[in-house]
Design an enzyme around this catalytic site. Structure first.
Site, mmCIF file in Angstrom:
data_model
loop_
_atom_site.group_PDB
_atom_site.id
_atom_site.type_symbol
_atom_site.label_atom_id
_atom_site.label_comp_id
_atom_site.label_asym_id
_atom_site.label_seq_id
_atom_site.Cartn_x
_atom_site.Cartn_y
_atom_site.Cartn_z
ATOM 1 N N SER A 198 0.845 -1.187 0.000
ATOM 2 C CA SER A 198 0.000 0.000 0.000
ATOM 3 C C SER A 198 0.890 1.250 0.000
ATOM 4 O O SER A 198 1.713 1.418 -0.889
ATOM 5 C CB SER A 198 -0.950 -0.044 1.201
ATOM 6 O OG SER A 198 -1.997 0.882 1.042
ATOM 7 N N LYS A 248 -22.409 16.508 7.150
ATOM 8 C CA LYS A 248 -21.334 16.576 8.135
ATOM 9 C C LYS A 248 -21.121 15.258 8.879
ATOM 10 O O LYS A 248 -20.002 14.966 9.321
ATOM 11 C CB LYS A 248 -21.647 17.688 9.147
ATOM 12 C CG LYS A 248 -20.509 18.023 10.098
ATOM 13 C CD LYS A 248 -19.320 18.583 9.352
ATOM 14 C CE LYS A 248 -18.199 18.961 10.314
ATOM 15 N NZ LYS A 248 -17.021 19.450 9.601
#
Length: 271
Positions: free
Chosen positions: A99, A151
């Protein structure tokens, strides 16, 4: 005496060694372990490329990944110095370059690994927990107030919402696209397999990684550099900046969470 004079007149070349070990994240240390971040690595990178009689820079990579942003920043900083100084950079993979760890390895002009190394995992992963059912069972009411309808993305105390997952996947796809573009830029024609396989998030052991073009060959730091630059070559190691002594002994909640996440990241590769 003639040999001594010859040595004095011809000092040995130097290979600067940058250890890139651990998780990649802009987080505080726990028990002295610091994540890889451009803030702590930046000075070491600058010093490594400023060595006199510099023959090359060696990145010793041992990382299961982490932050995409920090991976990109560190790799860009390495490339900037390499191009300014016209110095070759070689990555030596130890246990893992997966990764974000593989993102860092790709900052090198050449990637070498061991037969037992693990490379790849070119993908993006997001993990978390859901506590909505638990909250109901123990009779706790979640009270959440926001300004902005988006949010509370993936709030762990609320049931999963498909629109939240879709938004997250859009972000993941954007990051994955940038990761793939970086690997293509750095490895180019060296890649020897279909992108569907290479960019699936799978990882491979050293010899298979070489066959796929993710690495250039099998090699270890000291033996390789001595073969290239002579037995007299010197190694100068440049590590990360250390924080205060208290961060090495006094754990914080953030540090403990980071340590748990780090342990889980290593465990994905059997380590």
């Amino acid at each position: 005496m003639p040999n001594l004079i010859a040595r004095l007149l011809s000092p040995p070349p130097v290979v600067a060694v940058l250890p890139l070990a651990g998780m990649i994240a802009p987080r505080a240390a726990v028990f002295g372990r610091q994540p890889l971040a451009v803030e702590t690595l930046g000075p070491a990178i600058s010093r490594a490329f400023s060595v006199r009689r510099l023959a090359g820079v060696a990145l010793v990579v041992n990382s299961p990944g982490g932050s995409a942003a920090q991976s990109a920043l560190i790799a860009a900083r390495i490339r900037q110095h390499a191009e300014e100084k016209k110095v070759p950079v070689t990555a030596f993979v130890e246990d893992v370059a997966a990764s974000g760890g593989y993102w860092l390895a790709c900052a090198a002009d050449e990637i070498l690994c061991l037969e037992t190394s693990i490379l790849g995992s070119i993908g993006v992963i997001t993990t978390g927990f859901g506590f909505a059912g638990l909250m109901e069972r123990i009779g706790v009411e979640r009270r959440l107030y926001t300004a902005g309808e988006k949010k509370s993305l993936l709030d762990p105390f609320r049931p999963t919402r498909e629109e939240d997952v879709a938004r997250l996947r859009g972000i993941q796809e954007a990051l994955h696209a940038r990761f793939k573009a970086w690997v293509r830029e750095r490895r180019g024609a060296k890649l020897k397999a279909d992108e569907a396989e290479l960019f699936s998030g799978e990882f491979w052991a050293g010899e298979r990684a070489v066959a796929l073009g993710l690495a250039d060959g099998i090699g270890e730091l000291r033996a390789t550099m001595r073969a290239r630059h002579g037995e007299r070559v010197r190694f100068a190691v440049f590590g990360r900046q250390r924080r205060g002594w208290w961060s090495r002994f006094l754990p914080t909640p953030e540090g403990l969470i980071a340590a748990a996440e780090e342990r889980a990241a290593w465990a994905r590769f059997g380590l």
